[in-house]
Design an enzyme around this catalytic site. Structure first.
Site, mmCIF file in Angstrom:
data_model
loop_
_atom_site.group_PDB
_atom_site.id
_atom_site.type_symbol
_atom_site.label_atom_id
_atom_site.label_comp_id
_atom_site.label_asym_id
_atom_site.label_seq_id
_atom_site.Cartn_x
_atom_site.Cartn_y
_atom_site.Cartn_z
ATOM 1 N N SER A 104 0.819 -1.212 0.000
ATOM 2 C CA SER A 104 0.000 0.000 0.000
ATOM 3 C C SER A 104 0.853 1.263 0.000
ATOM 4 O O SER A 104 1.623 1.501 -0.916
ATOM 5 C CB SER A 104 -0.950 -0.043 1.197
ATOM 6 O OG SER A 104 -1.912 0.969 1.139
ATOM 7 N N ASP A 247 -2.328 6.290 -3.359
ATOM 8 C CA ASP A 247 -1.182 5.636 -2.745
ATOM 9 C C ASP A 247 -0.736 4.481 -3.639
ATOM 10 O O ASP A 247 -1.244 4.317 -4.744
ATOM 11 C CB ASP A 247 -1.515 5.166 -1.325
ATOM 12 C CG ASP A 247 -2.597 4.100 -1.296
ATOM 13 O OD1 ASP A 247 -3.405 4.046 -2.236
ATOM 14 O OD2 ASP A 247 -2.645 3.323 -0.321
ATOM 15 N N ASP A 249 -1.129 1.251 -3.882
ATOM 16 C CA ASP A 249 -2.063 0.264 -4.446
ATOM 17 C C ASP A 249 -3.410 0.877 -4.781
ATOM 18 O O ASP A 249 -4.339 0.169 -5.150
ATOM 19 C CB ASP A 249 -2.237 -0.926 -3.505
ATOM 20 C CG ASP A 249 -2.989 -0.593 -2.225
ATOM 21 O OD1 ASP A 249 -2.998 0.595 -1.835
ATOM 22 O OD2 ASP A 249 -3.549 -1.516 -1.609
ATOM 23 N N ASP A 251 -5.880 2.205 -3.124
ATOM 24 C CA ASP A 251 -7.122 2.013 -2.373
ATOM 25 C C ASP A 251 -7.453 3.241 -1.536
ATOM 26 O O ASP A 251 -8.432 3.257 -0.805
ATOM 27 C CB ASP A 251 -7.076 0.748 -1.504
ATOM 28 C CG ASP A 251 -6.031 0.800 -0.399
ATOM 29 O OD1 ASP A 251 -5.222 1.753 -0.369
ATOM 30 O OD2 ASP A 251 -6.014 -0.131 0.432
#
Length: 454
Positions: A104, A247, A249, A251
């Site tokens: 992440s 960010d 990833d 999400d």
């Protein structure tokens, strides 16, 4: 040893904590727990696997796919795709589980492994515990035709995900609901480097893109939602109507208004909650937030006739509360926003599109919309190099927190919590003034260091 799974899967230093051997074993263990074929008799279990661009994801995803296939699961390797894209495909492609290799917002040397169950949902604690328990059990390995196949299908996956995103804001065919809007996008050199700009352009926006050239090593490096300074400058310089930062990833999503001012997850949630309420689509007129959300958001929602439900920190807990209560919107100050009508997890690109659509439909600027969500002065200090396990039980530290709360009275609050994904303790203080918030937070951080030092 502590529990393997944290608040967002298994995470740590790649090739030290998160090894190829662990990925291989976790793949097989997850296949045993989640590979039920969803009740489709005679069908081999199926899984999809995606990752962010960090270089360690290459060997970790290969090992994870191998572990799944060794346990008799057919695997589709999606390559680089945002976490919510993998969750969406897990929910729509009739597969038994989805896996994401990502850390992440963490720095490049870290990586992680997180699972989605059938339907694209994050796993409950007991399911994660069952997977961890299977790591240490003997099992009979399939042979011959019983082992799984591994195939790749990146192009179709990206197209399907982008179509889903555009459909979520009511666009279809050649319609361009964001035409005339200029949006600056910081992709964090992460998983949304292709999908994020593509979705916004498909919706008609004029897109200014930065940090969309991942090389495996530059993910989250002084960019994206954890470092929005570059985006703030680009928004002003390019004359963009607003900007968004993802960010690694994708999400989560933070925003920047036309003046270059940061608009955090609390303000975004407030804007979207008011939008959904106006449209009659805010289920039970309720917004789900965590204990870290600013008091200003809670007060603004109360004044607008919107109930707020607070949970522990972590989007998985927000999602659990949303599912239990049948709520349609929730999220975190960090920018994890869950729009349950269209996603089963936080989705940064979906958040960006929805926010852009609200700007277009109202004819108001983001700073005007966000002004309805005041922010009380807040200070957040991350204390590293301490024993985070003792943060909830150390009597001296708890007494210091009580003293701070008495000092603040009804005009502020203190939240002390151990990170679920990193080796640190977070001290958050809200107060009537920024000076007071900073002072109380600094004093409590010193107590944490003194009492919990390793």
């Amino acid at each position: 040893m502590g529990r393997l799974f944290g608040t967002d899967g298994v995470r740590g230093l790649a090739n030290r904590d998160i090894t190829a051997e662990l990925a291989l074993d976790l793949g097989a263990a997850a296949a045993h727990v989640l590979g039920t074929s969803g009740g489709f008799k005679g069908l081999r279990p199926r899984a999809v696997v995606g990752r962010d661009p960090r270089v360690s994801g290459e060997f970790l995803s290969s090992a994870l796919c191998a572990g799944l296939a060794s346990a008799g699961v057919d695997v589709v390797n999606l390559g680089v795709l945002p976490t919510p894209g993998v969750a969406h495909l897990t929910a729509t492609a009739n597969v038994d589980l989805g896996v994401v290799i990502s850390a992440s917002h963490n720095a490049m040397p870290d990586n992680g492994i997180k699972f989605f169950a059938r339907g694209g949902l994050k796993l409950a604690d007991d399911v994660e515990d069952a997977i961890e328990a299977r790591l240490h059990e003997e099992w009979e390995r399939p042979t011959g035709a019983a082992v799984g196949h591994i195939t790749s299908d990146r192009g179709t996956a990206v197209e399907a995900y982008v179509e889903h995103l555009i459909g979520a804001i009511g666009a279809d065919g050649d319609s361009t609901p964001l035409e005339g809007l200029r949006v600056a996008v910081d992709c964090a050199n992460g998983a949304a480097s292709e999908v994020g700009p593509a979705a916004l352009r498909a919706a008609g926006a004029d897109v200014v893109v930065i940090n969309a050239s991942p090389d495996g090593r530059n993910i989250n490096e002084k960019c994206g939602s954890t470092h929005p300074e570059q985006l703030q400058a680009v928004v002003v310089a390019s004359g963009a109507d607003f900007g968004v930062a993802f960010d690694g990833d994708a999400d989560r999503c933070l925003a920047v208004d036309r003046r270059g001012e940061l608009v955090d997850g609390d303000a975004i949630m407030g804007v979207l909650a008011l939008a959904l309420k106006d449209e009659g689509r805010l289920a039970h007129d309720t917004l789900v937030v965590t204990i870290m959300s600013n008091l200003g958001l809670l007060l603004a929602m109360r004044d607008a006739g919107i109930t707020t439900v607070q949970t522990g920190v972590g989007d998985r807990y927000v999602l659990e509360a949303m599912r239990e209560g049948g709520f349609s919107l929730g999220g975190e100050q960090s920018g994890h926003i869950i729009l349950a009508d269209h996603a089963s997890t936080g989705d940064g690109v979906l958040t960006a599109l929805t926010l852009a659509h609200r700007i277009m439909s109202t004819g108001r600027t983001l700073d005007e919309l966000a002004s309805a969500i005041p922010r009380l002065p807040q200070a957040l200090v991350n204390v590293t190099g301490v024993d985070k396990v003792r943060a909830a039980t150390d009597e001296g530290l708890l007494a210091a927190v009580q003293d701070a709360e008495k000092l603040l009275g009804g005009s502020g609050r203190v939240v002390l919590r151990s990170s679920g994904t990193e080796p640190l303790v977070r001290v958050m203080v809200e107060a009537a003034t920024q000076l007071q918030a900073d002072g109380v937070a600094a004093r409590l951080a010193d107590v944490v260091r003194d009492r919990l030092s390793l």
